[in-house]
Every structure is written in C-alpha cells, then in structure tokens.
Design a protein around this motif. Structure first.
Motif, PDB file in Angstrom:
ATOM      1  N   LEU A   1     -14.237  -3.416  -4.008  1.00 23.83           N
ATOM      2  CA  LEU A   1     -14.113  -4.425  -2.954  1.00 23.83           C
ATOM      3  C   LEU A   1     -14.288  -3.760  -1.596  1.00 23.83           C
ATOM      4  O   LEU A   1     -13.550  -2.823  -1.256  1.00 23.83           O
ATOM      5  CB  LEU A   1     -12.740  -5.090  -3.018  1.00 23.83           C
TER       6      LEU A   1
ATOM      7  N   THR B   1     -10.363  -0.245  -4.090  1.00 20.94           N
ATOM      8  CA  THR B   1      -9.979  -1.288  -5.048  1.00 20.94           C
ATOM      9  C   THR B   1     -11.181  -1.691  -5.880  1.00 20.94           C
ATOM     10  O   THR B   1     -12.148  -2.248  -5.353  1.00 20.94           O
ATOM     11  CB  THR B   1      -9.438  -2.524  -4.312  1.00 20.94           C
TER      12      THR B   1
ATOM     13  N   ARG C   1     -18.766  -6.827  -2.296  1.00 19.14           N
ATOM     14  CA  ARG C   1     -18.698  -5.663  -3.178  1.00 19.14           C
ATOM     15  C   ARG C   1     -19.667  -4.580  -2.705  1.00 19.14           C
ATOM     16  O   ARG C   1     -20.714  -4.853  -2.129  1.00 19.14           O
ATOM     17  CB  ARG C   1     -18.985  -6.069  -4.615  1.00 19.14           C
TER      18      ARG C   1
ATOM     19  N   GLY D   1     -14.566  -8.041   1.918  1.00 15.38           N
ATOM     20  CA  GLY D   1     -14.481  -8.859   0.711  1.00 15.38           C
ATOM     21  C   GLY D   1     -15.720  -8.816  -0.139  1.00 15.38           C
ATOM     22  O   GLY D   1     -15.707  -9.282  -1.283  1.00 15.38           O
TER      23      GLY D   1
ATOM     24  N   ARG E   1      -6.870  -8.321  -4.520  1.00 13.03           N
ATOM     25  CA  ARG E   1      -6.605  -6.888  -4.346  1.00 13.03           C
ATOM     26  C   ARG E   1      -5.243  -6.502  -4.895  1.00 13.03           C
ATOM     27  O   ARG E   1      -5.083  -5.463  -5.547  1.00 13.03           O
ATOM     28  CB  ARG E   1      -6.703  -6.539  -2.856  1.00 13.03           C
ATOM     29  N   GLU E   2      -4.208  -7.318  -4.661  1.00 13.05           N
ATOM     30  CA  GLU E   2      -2.867  -6.964  -5.102  1.00 13.05           C
ATOM     31  C   GLU E   2      -2.772  -6.903  -6.621  1.00 13.05           C
ATOM     32  O   GLU E   2      -2.025  -6.080  -7.170  1.00 13.05           O
ATOM     33  CB  GLU E   2      -1.834  -7.947  -4.540  1.00 13.05           C
TER      34      GLU E   2
ATOM     35  N   ASP F   1       0.813  -1.214   0.000  1.00 15.94           N
ATOM     36  CA  ASP F   1       0.000   0.000   0.000  1.00 15.94           C
ATOM     37  C   ASP F   1       0.849   1.268   0.000  1.00 15.94           C
ATOM     38  O   ASP F   1       0.518   2.270   0.654  1.00 15.94           O
ATOM     39  CB  ASP F   1      -0.958   0.023   1.188  1.00 15.94           C
TER      40      ASP F   1
ATOM     41  N   LYS G   1     -14.282  -3.859   2.665  1.00 18.90           N
ATOM     42  CA  LYS G   1     -13.285  -4.360   3.613  1.00 18.90           C
ATOM     43  C   LYS G   1     -13.530  -5.811   3.991  1.00 18.90           C
ATOM     44  O   LYS G   1     -12.618  -6.536   4.353  1.00 18.90           O
ATOM     45  CB  LYS G   1     -13.271  -3.482   4.860  1.00 18.90           C
TER      46      LYS G   1
ATOM     47  N   CYS H   1     -11.917  -1.147 -13.705  1.00 17.66           N
ATOM     48  CA  CYS H   1     -11.217  -0.118 -12.922  1.00 17.66           C
ATOM     49  C   CYS H   1     -11.693   1.277 -13.320  1.00 17.66           C
ATOM     50  O   CYS H   1     -11.971   2.123 -12.465  1.00 17.66           O
ATOM     51  CB  CYS H   1      -9.707  -0.222 -13.145  1.00 17.66           C
TER      52      CYS H   1
ATOM     53  N   ARG I   1      -4.499  -3.542  -7.716  1.00 14.71           N
ATOM     54  CA  ARG I   1      -3.657  -2.385  -7.397  1.00 14.71           C
ATOM     55  C   ARG I   1      -2.451  -2.311  -8.341  1.00 14.71           C
ATOM     56  O   ARG I   1      -2.084  -1.221  -8.796  1.00 14.71           O
ATOM     57  CB  ARG I   1      -3.189  -2.455  -5.938  1.00 14.71           C
TER      58      ARG I   1
ATOM     59  N   TRP J   1     -13.768  -3.708  -8.141  1.00 16.81           N
ATOM     60  CA  TRP J   1     -14.162  -5.114  -8.254  1.00 16.81           C
ATOM     61  C   TRP J   1     -13.926  -5.529  -9.703  1.00 16.81           C
ATOM     62  O   TRP J   1     -14.637  -5.111 -10.607  1.00 16.81           O
ATOM     63  CB  TRP J   1     -15.629  -5.268  -7.870  1.00 16.81           C
TER      64      TRP J   1
END
Length: 511
Positions: free
Chosen positions: A163, A131, A169, A167, A93-94, A22, A165, A152, A97, A133
């Motif tokens: 997303l 982030t 949506r 998980g 998530r990674e 992050d 917190k 995005c 990002r 979905w």
C-alpha cells in the motif's frame, strides 16, 4: 511504545498498539533462541532425507509428491507465489499490520521450524511502515488464511504489492529498496510457515473486540439518553431487579443506564405522575437484557481470542523432542463461530436502538415531542429520513448476521474438504460494528433533539454532556438542514472517546 514478542505470545493490547498506533516491534532473545532451536530440528530432518510434509513433499492434495533436496527452496518460493492469489479491494492497513504481528507471534513460539531472520523480516516491514497489499477475497479460514498471508509473505521476497501512502499500490521491491531492506531467500518449510495460520481472522477479531466493547457501552449511553427524552422510567434498571436474573452483562448494562439517568430534572418531572405509563415499551425497558446478552457474548469471544493468542497455529509443527507432526490447528472454526455469534449480538444492539429512534420520532408514542422532532413539522421533515437510514442499516445487519461459519466449501481436490470461512465471518463482523456505529449515531442525534425539546427542563449530567457534544455541529431544533454531515459527525462522537470520558468524569466509570 515498543512491543517485545516473546515465545509465549503477545497481548491483545499489543496487537492494537501495532495495528492502530504503529508501535515499534522487537523480537526477544528468548524468541530468537526458540526459533533457532526449532530450525535446527528441520535442518536435521533435511539431512536425514526422511519425508516430512511441507519440508520434503508438496502441499495439500500434492502431499504425497516427493521434492528433491535441490528444489526445496524453489518449492517454498513457488508456494508463496501461487498462494498469493487474492482478488478485490485491499484490506485496511490496521488489519494487515495486526495479521503480520500475529504471524511473528506464531513463528516466535518456536514450533514452526523457521530461521529467526524470517520473523525479523516481518518485524522490519512493520517497523518501516511497509504494509502489504492484501486483497479482501481469498481466504476460506483453513488451512488458515493462506492467500492473505501469502500476500504478506511475497513482499518479503521483493515481489507483489504494498500500500502506497496515497492508498494506491506500488511494487514491493521499490518499498524495500526505499527502506534499505533486502528480499529474503526462503529455506525448507519457511514458505509454509509464513502462511499456515489464523492470523488474519484473529487480527480482525481482536480489533472487533475492542470496537465492540466501546460500542456496547455507548449503546447504554444512547439508550439512557433516549429513555430520558421519552420520559421513560428509571425503575426497570434498579439493581435488585437484575440481581434476580444474574446475567453479568445485563447487570452491567442496567447499572450504566440507571446511573446515567440520575440528577435529571426531566426524570424528576414525571417520577410520581400517576398518569405516566405503568410500563415502557420493550425497546426501553428491555435495553439491558439485549445489550447485556451482547456483553456476555463479547466475554465469550474474548476468551476464545485469548486462547488463540497463546496457540501454536501452523502445520506441520516442530516439537521439542524432534518430531514433526501434522495438525489441524489452522482450522478457523473457533474464531469463525465467535465472530458469527458476536455479529448476531451486535446486530441486535443496533436493532433495538433503531426501535427507540422510531418511538422518538412518532408523535403518537414520544410523549408530546413534536412529529419527527421538528418544531415546524410539515414544511420540515426533521429526522424522518435519518430513521429511514437507520432502518436500512438494521436490515443490512440482519443479512450480515447470517453465519458464515456454516458455509463450508471443499477445496484442494477434496483434501481440504471442510473449511471454516472464519475470514468471511470476522470481516463481516467488522462491517456489522461499523453499521452499529451509524445506528448509535442516529440514536444520539435523535435523543439529543428530544432532550433539547424538553427545555426548560434540564437533563441529567450525561444528557447535558451529550447536548454539549452534539450542538456545535447539530445545532438546535429548527428548520431542516443538510443532515448527512451532521450524522457523520455524530458517528465520530460515538466512535471516539471524548463523550464517554466527559460523562465518566461526572457519573463515574461506566461498565
């Protein structure tokens, strides 16, 4: 940590920092200037009225359809909505990002004709931890990762999902409002610039490169531990034997294994034993040849990813002399090929590890270790079924090693008649590497059991470190226990940095 995006791009470490740690993101003044200059060219084209793909025309098979000036902003919004057509579970998530940072990188190079506010919008999402979905299915790897990137981009419009917190949506409008951000209005060319790139493929490949580099070193560790537990020979790993076949990865892997086997009472116990096997099985003796070839494949993949990181991947591109030219740079073939090659290599690193596990468990081949590494075999099954699990994973990796990049399907009314499947290639590569983590975890547990059973002889410093890492959750050889949580914790040991750091503190840095 702050990652500053320059018009020359970003480094692999920057992508990992933003994706996994992050890190804060900023646009450099030079990047803002490059984007503003590029946008001025697009504004001039709009004022001139000449037809340019994606600016004053439709997209794909509709490229010959002229769009009236008053509807060109509408065109960009419609593009994002229609292309956000993915389906399935959300991407990690990674990955999302990494993808967003890489799209910022591409826009910041000043060849996409967008306003700086567009790149800043993506930066704001990253810095506020928003982030999008992004469903797992939707990209063919040409024209880039259209659907994933559209998922995005639609968040910038205050539409689509993000997303939460937990998980789940949530509506992007809620997330933007909570962060104090406002939706953007797109101008001509900007919707297309947001989605026409290889950023999803490249993001997954960069994450996979980092994971593979660590796992290939850990594969040398587990191979050395298994060799020691099976009373194997260290002689096949002598450097002079690898200098005569000068593959750099092979030499590095052999050097690791040879170093890890030093200062071992277990190895000393049979070094001069004439009754000892003249040659070890291939899964032991040829460990550097297989792992080394995987390392060399990884080096090729690194070079490919590094080139992509400095590439302008968009269509059309805005050149400094005012031309706007169509390109095919969005085609993901270089990344798809690289991912497929690396998946093949990683699958074989796991396959040879499973063969060593099988030898450790087989009383006829393990050099006096008890059946299935159980001191009371019969009532107890030891690690018998752990090897079943490993065998099943090897079989899955063989299926996943089949190349995605040869599986093109035509789309868009035959306008996009050859696609890369690079998204699928990089996605399944990550699965292969996750599976490799599990396979090395099984080998770690089996090798540690074998070393424990060689007591009172003491293992190498690496062996002692491995036993110390595994014993707190794996215990010592004895009655059967619920094995699944033990394997899960062994996975964490393989994936994490602690065991490697402990070993390197004793035997020096591993390749």
């Amino acid at each position: 940590m702050t990652v500053i995006v320059q018009p020359t791009g970003v480094e692999p470490a920057d992508v990992l920092a933003v994706a996994r740690e992050d890190a804060h993101v900023e646009l450099s003044p030079a990047a803002v200037e490059a984007m503003a200059a590029s946008r001025a060219i697009v504004d001039g084209i709009e004022a001139s009225g000449r037809p340019v793909y994606g600016v004053s025309t439709g997209f794909g098979a509709l490229a010959s359809t002229s769009i009236e000036p008053e509807r060109r902003a509408e065109l960009q919004h419609a593009l994002i909505r229609s292309h956000a057509a993915g389906i399935g579970a959300p991407m990690p998530r990674e990955v999302v990002r990494a993808m967003m940072l890489l799209r910022v990188r591409s826009l910041a190079m000043g060849r996409s004709g967008v306003r700086p506010v567009l790149a800043q919008g993506l930066v704001d999402l990253l810095n506020h931890g928003i982030t999008p979905w992004v469903p797992e299915h939707g990209s063919l790897g040409a024209s880039g990762d259209l659907a994933p990137l559209a998922h995005c981009a639609i968040v910038l419009l205050g539409e689509g999902w993000v997303l939460g917190k937990d998980g789940a949506r949530m509506a992007s409008s809620e997330a933007l409002h909570a962060a104090g951000l406002r939706p953007l209005e797109l101008a001509a060319k900007e919707g297309l610039a947001l989605i026409n790139g290889t950023d999803g493929m490249l993001g997954m490949l960069l994450l996979a490169i980092a994971d593979a580099a660590h796992l290939f070193t850990m594969a040398d560790v587990t191979a050395a531990l298994a060799t020691e537990a099976m009373l194997g020979s260290e002689r096949p790993f002598l450097p002079e034997l690898h200098a005569i076949r000068p593959h750099p990865g092979q030499a590095a892997s052999a050097a690791n294994i040879h170093r890890l086997l030093q200062d071992s009472v277990i190895m000393d116990s049979h070094r001069d034993d004439l009754a000892h096997a003249v040659q070890d099985a291939y899964s032991i003796r040829c460990a550097p040849q297989v792992a080394g070839a995987a390392r060399d494949t990884l080096d090729f993949v690194r070079v490919t990813a590094a080139r992509e990181l400095v590439s302008v991947v968009d269509n059309p591109v805005v050149l400094p002399d005012g031309r706007v030219e169509s390109t095919g740079n969005f085609h993901g073939a270089p990344l798809g090929f690289a991912a497929d090659f690396l998946a093949i290599a990683a699958a074989e690193v796991g396959a040879i590890a499973e063969r060593r596990v099988d030898r450790l468990l087989d009383v006829t081949r393990s050099r006096e270790l008890p059946p299935f590494l159980s001191p009371d075999a019969g009532v107890n099954s030891g690690l018998m079924i752990a090897q079943y699990t490993a065998a099943g994973i090897v079989a899955e990796n063989r299926r996943l090693a089949g190349p995605a990049s040869v599986d093109s399907l035509p789309t868009s009314g035959m306008q996009e008649d050859h696609v890369s499947m690079g998204w699928s290639a990089t996605k399944k590569l990550r699965t292969v590497l996750d599976n490799l983590t599990s396979l090395l975890a099984v080998e770690l547990l089996a090798a540690v059991r074998g070393l424990q059973l060689r007591a009172p002889m003491t293992p190498s410093p690496a062996g002692r470190a491995a036993v110390a890492a595994v014993e707190p959750f794996g215990g010592r050889p004895g009655p059967d226990v619920f094995l699944a949580p033990v394997l899960e914790q062994a996975r964490a040991v393989i994936a994490g940095p602690e065991l490697r750091a402990t070993i390197e503190a004793t035997v020096d840095r591993l390749h």
